[in-house]
Design an enzyme around this catalytic site. Sequence first.
Site, PDB file in Angstrom:
ATOM      1  N   TYR A 341       0.853  -1.186  -0.318  1.00 51.08           N
ATOM      2  CA  TYR A 341      -0.023  -0.316  -0.070  1.00 51.08           C
ATOM      3  C   TYR A 341       0.696   1.287   0.103  1.00 51.08           C
ATOM      4  CZ  TYR A 341      -4.298  -2.655   0.620  1.00 51.08           C
ATOM      5  OH  TYR A 341      -5.458  -3.616   0.261  1.00 51.08           O
ATOM      6  N   GLN A 342       2.070   1.025  -0.460  1.00 42.19           N
ATOM      7  CA  GLN A 342       2.972   2.174  -0.751  1.00 42.19           C
ATOM      8  C   GLN A 342       3.244   3.350   0.364  1.00 42.19           C
ATOM      9  OE1 GLN A 342       0.006   2.046  -4.084  1.00 42.19           O
ATOM     10  NE2 GLN A 342       1.575   3.214  -5.163  1.00 42.19           N
ATOM     11  N   TRP A 347      -8.366   6.644   2.981  1.00 44.96           N
ATOM     12  CA  TRP A 347      -9.113   7.377   3.816  1.00 44.96           C
ATOM     13  C   TRP A 347      -9.062   6.714   5.154  1.00 44.96           C
ATOM     14  CZ3 TRP A 347     -14.612   5.024   4.887  1.00 44.96           C
ATOM     15  CH2 TRP A 347     -14.576   3.772   4.692  1.00 44.96           C
ATOM     16  N   ASP A 348      -8.536   5.463   5.257  1.00 48.98           N
ATOM     17  CA  ASP A 348      -8.055   5.145   6.609  1.00 48.98           C
ATOM     18  C   ASP A 348      -7.425   6.219   7.432  1.00 48.98           C
ATOM     19  OD1 ASP A 348      -8.089   3.423   4.281  1.00 48.98           O
ATOM     20  OD2 ASP A 348      -6.619   1.890   5.501  1.00 48.98           O
ATOM     21  N   GLU A 489     -15.740  -1.836  -1.618  1.00 52.22           N
ATOM     22  CA  GLU A 489     -14.947  -1.577  -3.025  1.00 52.22           C
ATOM     23  C   GLU A 489     -15.331  -2.581  -4.257  1.00 52.22           C
ATOM     24  OE1 GLU A 489     -10.822  -1.340  -2.175  1.00 52.22           O
ATOM     25  OE2 GLU A 489     -10.888   0.825  -1.951  1.00 52.22           O
ATOM     26  N   LYS A 604     -17.922  -5.843   0.504  1.00 48.83           N
ATOM     27  CA  LYS A 604     -16.616  -6.079   0.866  1.00 48.83           C
ATOM     28  C   LYS A 604     -16.674  -5.754   2.358  1.00 48.83           C
ATOM     29  CE  LYS A 604     -11.544  -5.213   0.029  1.00 48.83           C
ATOM     30  NZ  LYS A 604     -10.724  -4.201  -0.809  1.00 48.83           N
ATOM     31  N   GLN A 605     -17.194  -4.533   2.566  1.00 44.07           N
ATOM     32  CA  GLN A 605     -16.845  -4.221   3.877  1.00 44.07           C
ATOM     33  C   GLN A 605     -17.831  -3.259   4.142  1.00 44.07           C
ATOM     34  OE1 GLN A 605     -13.749  -2.060   1.514  1.00 44.07           O
ATOM     35  NE2 GLN A 605     -13.540  -0.825   3.433  1.00 44.07           N
TER      36      GLN A 605
HETATM   37  C1  BGC Z   1     -10.274  -1.264   1.544  1.00 42.07           C
HETATM   38  C2  BGC Z   1     -10.149   0.338   1.490  1.00 42.07           C
HETATM   39  C3  BGC Z   1      -9.045   0.497   2.494  1.00 42.07           C
HETATM   40  C4  BGC Z   1      -7.647   0.034   1.742  1.00 42.07           C
HETATM   41  C5  BGC Z   1      -6.443   0.517   2.605  1.00 42.07           C
HETATM   42  C6  BGC Z   1      -8.817  -1.851   0.832  1.00 42.07           C
HETATM   43  O1  BGC Z   1      -8.881  -3.251   0.937  1.00 42.07           O
HETATM   44  O2  BGC Z   1     -11.206  -1.915   0.765  1.00 42.07           O
HETATM   45  O3  BGC Z   1     -11.254   0.615   2.243  1.00 42.07           O
HETATM   46  O4  BGC Z   1      -8.826   1.893   2.371  1.00 42.07           O
HETATM   47  O5  BGC Z   1      -7.851  -1.343   1.679  1.00 42.07           O
HETATM   48  O6  BGC Z   1      -6.484  -0.045   3.715  1.00 42.07           O
END
Ligand code: BGC
Length: 750
Positions: A341-342, A347-348, A489, A604-605
């Site tokens: 994730y770089q 938004w986390d 997502e 997904k969430q």
């Molecule tokens: C989630 C996103 C989140 C990202 C980084 C993704 O798997 O769906 O909501 O921002 O991971 O944690």
Amino acid sequence: MSCFSLKINDRYYTTTGWDICEKTFTPEHLISRGSNFLTGNGYLGYRGTFPDWRRDQYVGCFVSGTYDNADGKWTELSNAPNALYTNLEVNGKSLPLSTNPPAPFKHKYYSRLNLQNGLLEMQNYCKTEEGAALEIRAERFASYDDLHIIPMRFQVKALSALELTVSTGIDGNVWDLNGIHIPDLQLQAHLNFISAKGRTVQSGLTLVVYEGHSISGVEPQQAETVSQGQTALRKYTFSLKPGDEIMIDKLMTVCSSFDGNNPEATAFKSLEQALDKGYECLLEEHQPHWNKIWKNIDIKITGDLFSQALLRFNLYHAIICAPLHSDSLPIGARGLSCQAYQGAAFWDQEIYNLPMLTWTMPDAARRILTYRYKTLGGALRKAKALGYSGAFYAWVSGMTGDELCPSFFFEDVLTGRKIRNHFNDWQIHISPDIVYAIWQYYQVTGDWSFIEEYGAEIIFEVARFLHSHAFYKKDRDRFELIRLLGPDEYHENVDNNAYTNYLAKFSLRTALVIEEKLKKEMPSSHEQLSEKLKLTETDFANWREMAAKIYLPQPDPSTGLIEQFDGYFTLEDTTPADLQKRLLDKNEYWGWPNGVAVHTQVTKQADVLQLFVLNNCFSLNTLEANYRYYEPRCQHGSSLSASVHAIIAARTGRIEEAFNYFKHSCLVDLSATAKAESGGTFIGGIHTAACGAAWQIVMLGFLGMEYNKGRLTFKPNLPEAWQEVTFKLCIGGRQKAFKATRTGVEELNQ
Ligand code: BGC
């Protein structure tokens, strides 16, 4: 080590509620072990690896600000050469430090992360095939007193007569996910120290690492320097009798040109000073920094040591991932635990990490929010490139705020073809999420100066963006937001995602509140800002109109349900378990465009439920109805999801369920339940959002905290075993202490 031990899960236990320990080394958990036992200080993160581990065991020291794109696709943080590298040879044969001891010495092995000060201790008993035996101890910490240093103490005790060779120095052959960031590494052994220096491929940053050490106990018989390929080591040989002990105090210092013009001088000064002070003094100087942090953030749970240790483990990681020293850096979705994730913010940062900081360490929250101001330029560029006005923040935001999320994030594991995901251009809720966090910061702290200096500009530009993105539906006389990706997502290209629309309205209204206040109370600021941003009365009128007429999906009068997006209820109604059976490959991506979840209601969430965490204008009945509907349809394919379910379950009185979700969320790293790979992309490492959310589960869920127009209220609903919860909050610049019991919450005299 204390004799008391309480099991956390199959791999970990706690002795005091202030530590996480491992009794047996499990080689199949290399990745998660390294992440869980990470030591860090917001500037760097050093993985919880053994001193003799190398790139194959995912050794890593990730340094904030060292963004680099080495493979032409992925920008990520660089991994510093490993200056804690140390290996042993006994009687001429290499002795791996992480092998589990044979019976009856099994109890001699442990790794223990002390959460009170981030000290990682490892102990082992190692025996060669010929019967030579040693006891090994190593401990290290990432200093909060000097962020550039990692001191390590390494001890060896001979349990039989043996010839020992210790090689210690710098290993430059480190684990990189996407390309080698420092291909031209120059290693040099000087008289009293070793250095490694190089430039990152695309960003051209200089990264410098120094290593120095001292040896005590037994005099080495021989010492030589061995430089080979990517390593520069000092090799010492000892002839040991049973009971002989050797102690090596080692130092790694790190600096990059992101920190200033002369990284060499900084790293060298840190090395010299630290060598002078010595290990014990460095530890002593480091401890008060953690004492201060815990004084602000700790939540003490009486009656349940298991929950206590879990919670503190998460709070610990929520702190070490945060660059508290800077106002130009983000909190990465995997913090500084790896390159996944770089090293970038999603938004986390605003929705999961910042609430804890805003309520407990507001200065830190201010700095992270200032990062969003400093990267406003990137958001303006992104909006412009996509044909919008204002600020469309990057879905994946690094140094400059320009979008780092590649258009092709995942791969179809069945065909090997790239998947064009639209996280980067359709997931617009990131901009209002930032508005939400800024406004919450202001509400809690009363720090209007932040709004005047930074917040107003961000919020006006977000309002402008939202207006430029909106679609006015003439026949219905309403504004809609179309072609979106909401929090869930798996469903891309959706219209009127409830979460996004509600947050958009919130952002527009916030912009108007600020505009009004500036106009009335600070007319010159209003004028200056309007001029700078070229805002006219027409813009404000546009926002007013859109705020009044934006479509907000309402709870259905008969069912109470809010539709996640237009047409969601018409999709196939099935369950995650059923979809699991339809997979052809376990690593298949479930979402857009062809994944198994796309044409179904499986999410997904948390999405609609996520809205309830931020917006408390919905009735308990609405929460209840939507929780009952959406919960069984959620796959929890993101580590962000369980915490939201815990909060809403607690608010609706389902305490057992809430507690299960609390465990699910807080154990995501310790139990390594989250996927380390999805659609061919590595996504392992510490889930920093879940760590920050642990604080929210307790405060917003089990304690039912709400803050409305300056009024703080609680409705505690504690898990069965919890007798009392004590915590601190910082409101309006004043720290207050509270005690919660089953019957209520009282403020304590401090
Ligand atoms: C989630 C996103 C989140 C990202 C980084 C993704 O798997 O769906 O909501 O921002 O991971 O944690």
